[in-house]
Design a protein around this motif. Structure first.
Motif, mmCIF file in Angstrom:
data_model
loop_
_atom_site.group_PDB
_atom_site.id
_atom_site.type_symbol
_atom_site.label_atom_id
_atom_site.label_comp_id
_atom_site.label_asym_id
_atom_site.label_seq_id
_atom_site.Cartn_x
_atom_site.Cartn_y
_atom_site.Cartn_z
ATOM 1 N N LEU A 1 0.672 -1.223 0.015
ATOM 2 C CA LEU A 1 -0.011 -0.072 -0.083
ATOM 3 C C LEU A 1 0.918 1.272 0.024
ATOM 4 C CD1 LEU A 1 -2.969 -0.995 2.351
ATOM 5 C CD2 LEU A 1 -2.664 -1.318 0.028
ATOM 6 N N ARG A 2 2.110 1.079 0.102
ATOM 7 C CA ARG A 2 3.025 2.359 0.148
ATOM 8 C C ARG A 2 2.975 2.826 -1.263
ATOM 9 N NH1 ARG A 2 8.203 -0.012 3.139
ATOM 10 N NH2 ARG A 2 7.684 -1.621 1.716
ATOM 11 N N THR A 3 3.744 4.106 -1.359
ATOM 12 C CA THR A 3 3.941 4.601 -2.655
ATOM 13 C C THR A 3 5.121 3.922 -3.155
ATOM 14 O OG1 THR A 3 2.981 6.580 -2.081
ATOM 15 C CG2 THR A 3 4.641 6.787 -3.920
ATOM 16 N N ALA A 4 5.340 3.915 -4.514
ATOM 17 C CA ALA A 4 6.317 3.180 -5.077
ATOM 18 C C ALA A 4 7.724 3.885 -5.103
ATOM 19 C CB ALA A 4 6.037 2.690 -6.683
ATOM 20 N N MET A 5 7.806 5.048 -5.240
ATOM 21 C CA MET A 5 8.836 5.877 -5.370
ATOM 22 C C MET A 5 8.630 7.071 -4.652
ATOM 23 S SD MET A 5 9.886 5.259 -9.445
ATOM 24 C CE MET A 5 11.832 5.920 -9.089
ATOM 25 N N VAL A 6 9.531 7.583 -3.834
ATOM 26 C CA VAL A 6 9.499 8.735 -3.012
ATOM 27 C C VAL A 6 10.893 9.691 -3.191
ATOM 28 C CG1 VAL A 6 9.094 9.942 -0.821
ATOM 29 C CG2 VAL A 6 7.707 7.883 -1.378
ATOM 30 N N PHE A 7 10.536 11.046 -3.827
ATOM 31 C CA PHE A 7 11.845 11.767 -3.723
ATOM 32 C C PHE A 7 11.603 12.958 -2.916
ATOM 33 C CE2 PHE A 7 11.033 9.452 -7.658
ATOM 34 C CZ PHE A 7 12.541 8.974 -8.154
ATOM 35 N N ASP A 8 12.719 13.290 -2.112
ATOM 36 C CA ASP A 8 12.608 14.354 -0.934
ATOM 37 C C ASP A 8 13.650 15.137 -1.277
ATOM 38 O OD1 ASP A 8 11.970 16.139 0.892
ATOM 39 O OD2 ASP A 8 11.935 14.255 2.586
ATOM 40 N N ASP A 9 13.528 16.488 -1.551
ATOM 41 C CA ASP A 9 14.962 17.198 -1.700
ATOM 42 C C ASP A 9 16.016 16.886 -2.819
ATOM 43 O OD1 ASP A 9 16.676 19.366 -1.123
ATOM 44 O OD2 ASP A 9 17.693 18.290 0.404
ATOM 45 N N VAL A 10 15.558 16.826 -3.866
ATOM 46 C CA VAL A 10 16.375 16.296 -5.203
ATOM 47 C C VAL A 10 16.250 17.478 -6.219
ATOM 48 C CG1 VAL A 10 16.483 14.605 -6.998
ATOM 49 C CG2 VAL A 10 15.503 13.918 -4.802
ATOM 50 N N LYS A 11 17.615 17.864 -6.502
ATOM 51 C CA LYS A 11 17.433 18.760 -7.638
ATOM 52 C C LYS A 11 18.089 18.117 -8.824
ATOM 53 C CE LYS A 11 18.905 22.281 -4.219
ATOM 54 N NZ LYS A 11 19.881 23.168 -3.569
ATOM 55 N N GLY A 12 17.325 18.075 -9.865
ATOM 56 C CA GLY A 12 17.666 17.448 -11.071
ATOM 57 C C GLY A 12 17.339 15.881 -11.212
ATOM 58 N N LEU A 13 16.203 15.647 -11.469
ATOM 59 C CA LEU A 13 15.742 14.370 -11.672
ATOM 60 C C LEU A 13 14.995 13.999 -12.975
ATOM 61 C CD1 LEU A 13 14.716 11.534 -10.112
ATOM 62 C CD2 LEU A 13 12.548 12.884 -9.282
ATOM 63 N N ARG A 14 15.634 12.944 -13.410
ATOM 64 C CA ARG A 14 15.023 12.400 -14.821
ATOM 65 C C ARG A 14 14.365 11.102 -14.541
ATOM 66 N NH1 ARG A 14 14.940 13.814 -19.991
ATOM 67 N NH2 ARG A 14 14.885 11.805 -21.466
ATOM 68 N N LEU A 15 13.277 10.912 -15.064
ATOM 69 C CA LEU A 15 12.862 9.666 -15.034
ATOM 70 C C LEU A 15 12.429 9.369 -16.470
ATOM 71 C CD1 LEU A 15 10.013 9.485 -12.193
ATOM 72 C CD2 LEU A 15 12.524 9.167 -12.232
ATOM 73 N N ASP A 16 13.207 8.468 -17.016
ATOM 74 C CA ASP A 16 13.127 7.871 -18.331
ATOM 75 C C ASP A 16 12.872 6.547 -18.739
ATOM 76 O OD1 ASP A 16 13.251 7.639 -21.273
ATOM 77 O OD2 ASP A 16 15.478 8.164 -21.422
ATOM 78 N N ASN A 17 11.479 6.255 -19.209
ATOM 79 C CA ASN A 17 11.155 4.674 -19.516
ATOM 80 C C ASN A 17 11.137 3.925 -17.914
ATOM 81 O OD1 ASN A 17 10.129 2.556 -20.915
ATOM 82 N ND2 ASN A 17 12.218 1.842 -21.399
ATOM 83 N N VAL A 18 10.738 4.471 -17.201
ATOM 84 C CA VAL A 18 10.281 4.035 -15.726
ATOM 85 C C VAL A 18 9.012 3.245 -15.693
ATOM 86 C CG1 VAL A 18 9.947 4.197 -13.328
ATOM 87 C CG2 VAL A 18 11.828 5.400 -14.328
ATOM 88 N N VAL A 19 9.044 1.837 -15.429
ATOM 89 C CA VAL A 19 7.896 1.089 -15.386
ATOM 90 C C VAL A 19 7.624 0.591 -14.054
ATOM 91 C CG1 VAL A 19 7.036 -1.089 -16.207
ATOM 92 C CG2 VAL A 19 8.456 0.263 -17.710
ATOM 93 N N ILE A 20 6.237 0.897 -13.520
ATOM 94 C CA ILE A 20 5.701 0.744 -12.392
ATOM 95 C C ILE A 20 4.397 0.148 -12.768
ATOM 96 C CG2 ILE A 20 4.965 1.125 -9.995
ATOM 97 C CD1 ILE A 20 6.865 3.685 -10.222
ATOM 98 N N PRO A 21 4.148 -1.335 -12.919
ATOM 99 C CA PRO A 21 3.111 -1.947 -13.439
ATOM 100 C C PRO A 21 1.850 -1.953 -12.508
ATOM 101 C CG PRO A 21 4.790 -3.635 -13.009
ATOM 102 C CD PRO A 21 5.287 -2.189 -12.889
ATOM 103 N N GLN A 22 2.227 -1.918 -11.362
ATOM 104 C CA GLN A 22 1.058 -2.158 -10.277
ATOM 105 C C GLN A 22 1.096 -0.976 -9.189
ATOM 106 O OE1 GLN A 22 3.863 -4.921 -9.765
ATOM 107 N NE2 GLN A 22 2.559 -6.661 -9.714
#
Length: 510
Positions: free
Chosen positions: A455-476
């Motif tokens: 039930l938790r969130t898949a990805m959590v980002f906190d205090d990030v400068k410059g974040l790139r998500l390219d073809n990230v797959v989270i099917p569920q």
């Protein structure tokens, strides 16, 4: 990312261990059978070989017991097929002070331990004698009756001899041998240059603190085609001296089983690490992280290239940490980390269950820990690329465990001065990836999935400068959002495959 000169790593100097003459230890009076102490005979053979310009000291087939011996320049200690070099099981043979290693060398050149034989530390018998002496008051030890942070009682490392310890040596070759039954670090190479370790087999499940191999502030190192099964870290790269650092390290085609972490940088991280390539490693039944990259003692970390890692039944995939454990003002730093072509399967149960001296349980109730990239607010982790990563979690969710909500990310402890470990922050709000205090982080072709809903969130980002998500797959995603961003600047994405549209799957937190 091309961090290393391949030619430099593949063209290390040919070790010049002299082969002009052989010195059979039985010619010096050594006797097999495993009961006679052959230290003087073996040492005399080594001394003669070195004095006469170098040569091969031969341990023939049979079991030969010895107390500590010293390898000297020009000597190849050759263990014949069927030869077993047994460490003395009598603790006082290793001195009544700090334990002397079974096989040591200091400031030597062109030395080797090769062959098809075995070094056996006789750890159970030696440990029993050590405990006998501690109970009788014959030796002093500050920790053997005190629980350490991992709820273990154990004697100080200084009272437990290492099997091999080479310091400040140039031109070292360890090839073909088997090493087993140590009660401390199995191999410790410190301040060494031009070190080759190839085709060795390490089995050491007798006691804690028995890393399979420790490379400490060394330069020009190759570790290849080897197997490590240890109840502490498998392959460990350390830096213990502020004025030294590890440089040009190449590790490839190895297999690791560990009740700690399989591939680990640190924990000692005072000087630094740079230009390290690790590839083609198989990992299994490993309790902690498949890959742990940690600098917390004021050291630097840069130009690390890790790829082609396959891990099954392993407690954590990737743990990256910058901390400040040292008491001075020197800050740790980390940049230019590439991790690619990694497949990890994370189970629900304890991965090393049933192995001797299992890793200690993580205290408190918790769900499966995600991958972690965690720096400090004033010293972030910088320039990390994760590419072609596939992590499959067992998943599952227990409503009785108190979790961290997305509006309570500030309650996650920083743990700035503490020992770095994948479980150090306690329960986390993400099941796949948690990132805090980082700059220029790229995910490319990354797939996170679970076998049972979490039930938790898949990805959590906190205090990030410059974040790139390219073809990230989270099917569920049992609950949304799938990706949470807090204090994230310069965010870009492309070709995401999330369970619902980006507008619902990604949330920006205030």
């Amino acid at each position: 990312m091309k961090f290393l000169s391949t030619c430099l790593m593949l063209c290390l100097p040919v070790l010049a261990v002299a082969q002009s003459k052989t010195y059979d230890i039985t010619a010096y009076g050594a006797q097999s059978g495993g009961k006679i102490n052959n230290t003087q005979a073996i040492q005399k053979a080594i001394d003669d070989a070195s004095t006469h310009g170098g040569g091969t000291v031969v341990v023939p087939a049979g079991s030969f017991m010895t107390a500590p011996i010293v390898v000297k320049s020009g000597v190849n200690l050759y263990l014949s097929k069927g030869a077993v070099l047994l460490g003395s099981p009598i603790r006082k043979d290793y001195s009544m002070g700090n334990a002397i290693p079974l096989i040591s060398a200091n400031g030597q050149k062109d030395i080797a331990i090769t062959g098809q034989g075995t070094i056996d530390g006789q750890g159970k018998r030696l440990l029993a004698d050590l405990f006998r002496m501690l109970k009788n008051g014959e030796m002093q030890d500050a920790t053997w009756q005190i629980y350490n942070p991992w709820h273990q009682k154990q004697p100080e490392e200084r009272n437990r001899p290492k099997l091999i310890a080479f310091t400040d040596c140039h031109g070292v070759k360890i090839k073909g041998i088997s090493i087993k039954n140590g009660i401390d670090w199995v191999q410790d190479y410190k301040f060494c240059e031009d070190l080759v370790v190839d085709s060795i087999n390490v089995e050491s499940n007798i006691y804690w603190n028995n890393d399979g191999i420790d490379i400490v502030d060394c330069k020009n190192v190759r570790v290849t085609n080897s197997f490590f099964n240890a109840d502490d870290d498998g392959i460990c790269i350390k830096s213990e001296d502020r004025n030294h650092y590890c440089d040009q390290i190449y590790i490839a085609d190895c297999k690791v089983r560990s009740s700690a972490s399989a591939i680990k940088f640190g924990t000692a991280s005072r000087g630094g690490f740079k230009n390290v390539t690790i590839k083609n490693v198989e990992i299994y039944d490993t309790y902690r992280s498949a890959i742990a990259i940690e600098t917390v003692d004021g050291g630097f970390m840069e130009n690390i290239d890790i790829r082609n890692i396959n891990a099954r039944n392993t407690g954590n995939a990737i743990f990256i940490r910058v901390g400040h454990r040292n008491r001075d003002t020197v800050s740790s730093s980390m940049k230019n980390i590439y991790i690619g072509n990694v497949n990890v399967q994370i189970p629900k149960d304890k991965p090393d269950k049933g192995y001797p001296m299992e890793g200690p349980l993580v205290p408190g109730d918790h769900h499966i820990f995600p991958c972690v990239i965690a720096g400090l607010a004033d010293h972030p982790v910088r320039d990390v690329t994760l590419e072609n990563i596939n992590v499959v979690y067992a998943g599952g969710y227990d409503t009785r465990i108190k979790t961290v909500s997305l509006d309570s990310l500030h309650t996650i402890p920083e743990k700035t001065p503490e020992y770095p470990e994948f479980s150090m922050f306690g329960e986390l709000p993400a099941w796949a990836m948690y990132v805090r205090h980082a700059e220029n982080i790229t995910f490319k072709n990354v797939n996170f999935s679970y076998q049972k809903p979490d039930l938790r969130t898949a990805m959590v980002f906190d205090d990030v400068k410059g974040l790139r998500l390219d073809n990230v797959v989270i099917p569920q995603a049992k609950t949304l959002p799938a990706v949470a961003l807090k204090d994230v600047k310069d965010f870009s994405k492309s070709n995401l495959k999330l369970p619902v549209g980006d507008d619902k799957a990604i949330v920006v937190l205030k």
